[in-house]
Design an enzyme around this catalytic site. Structure first.
Site, PDB file in Angstrom:
ATOM      1  N   HIS A   7       0.800  -0.851   0.412  1.00 36.98           N
ATOM      2  CA  HIS A   7       0.033   0.186   0.212  1.00 36.98           C
ATOM      3  C   HIS A   7       0.774   0.920   0.268  1.00 36.98           C
ATOM      4  O   HIS A   7       1.812   1.347   0.473  1.00 36.98           O
ATOM      5  CB  HIS A   7      -0.835  -0.115   1.093  1.00 36.98           C
ATOM      6  CG  HIS A   7      -0.177  -0.101   2.459  1.00 36.98           C
ATOM      7  ND1 HIS A   7       0.106  -1.256   3.346  1.00 36.98           N
ATOM      8  CD2 HIS A   7       0.345   0.807   3.240  1.00 36.98           C
ATOM      9  CE1 HIS A   7       0.670  -0.800   4.466  1.00 36.98           C
ATOM     10  NE2 HIS A   7       1.223   0.686   4.292  1.00 36.98           N
ATOM     11  N   HIS A  79       3.830   6.736   3.864  1.00 33.65           N
ATOM     12  CA  HIS A  79       4.833   6.196   3.814  1.00 33.65           C
ATOM     13  C   HIS A  79       4.885   5.237   2.207  1.00 33.65           C
ATOM     14  O   HIS A  79       3.235   4.849   1.713  1.00 33.65           O
ATOM     15  CB  HIS A  79       5.980   5.363   4.842  1.00 33.65           C
ATOM     16  CG  HIS A  79       3.757   4.985   5.553  1.00 33.65           C
ATOM     17  ND1 HIS A  79       3.036   5.344   6.348  1.00 33.65           N
ATOM     18  CD2 HIS A  79       2.845   3.229   5.450  1.00 33.65           C
ATOM     19  CE1 HIS A  79       2.117   4.220   7.010  1.00 33.65           C
ATOM     20  NE2 HIS A  79       2.383   3.729   6.184  1.00 33.65           N
ATOM     21  N   GLU A 130       8.062   1.219   5.129  1.00 37.81           N
ATOM     22  CA  GLU A 130       7.284  -0.077   6.256  1.00 37.81           C
ATOM     23  C   GLU A 130       7.710  -1.390   5.060  1.00 37.81           C
ATOM     24  O   GLU A 130       7.408  -1.515   4.008  1.00 37.81           O
ATOM     25  CB  GLU A 130       5.973   0.279   6.240  1.00 37.81           C
ATOM     26  CG  GLU A 130       5.071  -0.870   6.773  1.00 37.81           C
ATOM     27  CD  GLU A 130       3.771  -0.593   7.439  1.00 37.81           C
ATOM     28  OE1 GLU A 130       3.227   0.817   6.496  1.00 37.81           O
ATOM     29  OE2 GLU A 130       2.760  -0.590   7.803  1.00 37.81           O
TER      30      GLU A 130
HETATM   31 CO    CO Z   1       1.356   1.305   6.628  1.00 41.13          CO
END
Ligand code: CO
Length: 140
Positions: A7, A79, A130
């Site tokens: 994502h 992020h 991440e």
């Molecule tokens: Co995230």
């Protein structure tokens, strides 16, 4: 090994409101609004055929994204999340190659119930990264 883009996260003051236009104008599938107190955020996901957009909103006084939203009142990309087949192996290799892992270096359970870690933006071209465990580690 670097896996799929899981994502892209956009931090905003109101995650539900931010996600809405993805549902109405793009016809994207919008998830329920989920508070994650242990991460200090409220999340809403828009599901795309090949990835997701994660809208995150500060939750609580010491939310890790409170300052970001303060600096970016209209919201902004916060992020990007990549899947890795084995988060511990990925972490150890990243550290060996000189990348900095944020926090205590121990994976936390993220928004999808899978272990995640965050990496220092200075080691990744200014982007907070991440990494998320793609699936259960197969014991060999
Ligand atoms: Co995230």
């Amino acid at each position: 090994m670097l896996g799929r883009l899981n994502h892209v996260a956009i931090a905003v003051a109101d995650a539900e409101k931010a996600a809405k236009i993805y549902g109405t104008a793009f016809g994207a599938e919008i998830s329920a609004t989920v508070p994650l107190p242990e991460h200090g955020v409220i999340t809403v996901f828009a599901t795309l055929p090949n990835t997701k957009i994660e809208f995150i909103q500060p939750l609580g006084a010491d939310s890790p994204i409170a300052k970001f939203v303060e600096r970016n009142p209209d919201g902004g990309i916060h992020h990007i999340c990549y899947e890795v087949p084995d988060i511990i192996a990925a972490r150890d290799n990243l550290i060996k190659e000189g990348a900095r892992v944020l926090g205590d270096g121990q994976p936390k359970i993220g928004a999808h119930g899978k272990p995640v870690l965050f990496l220092h933006p200075k080691d990744f071209s200014g982007a907070l990264v991440e990494i998320e465990q793609a699936s259960e580690i197969e014991q060999s």
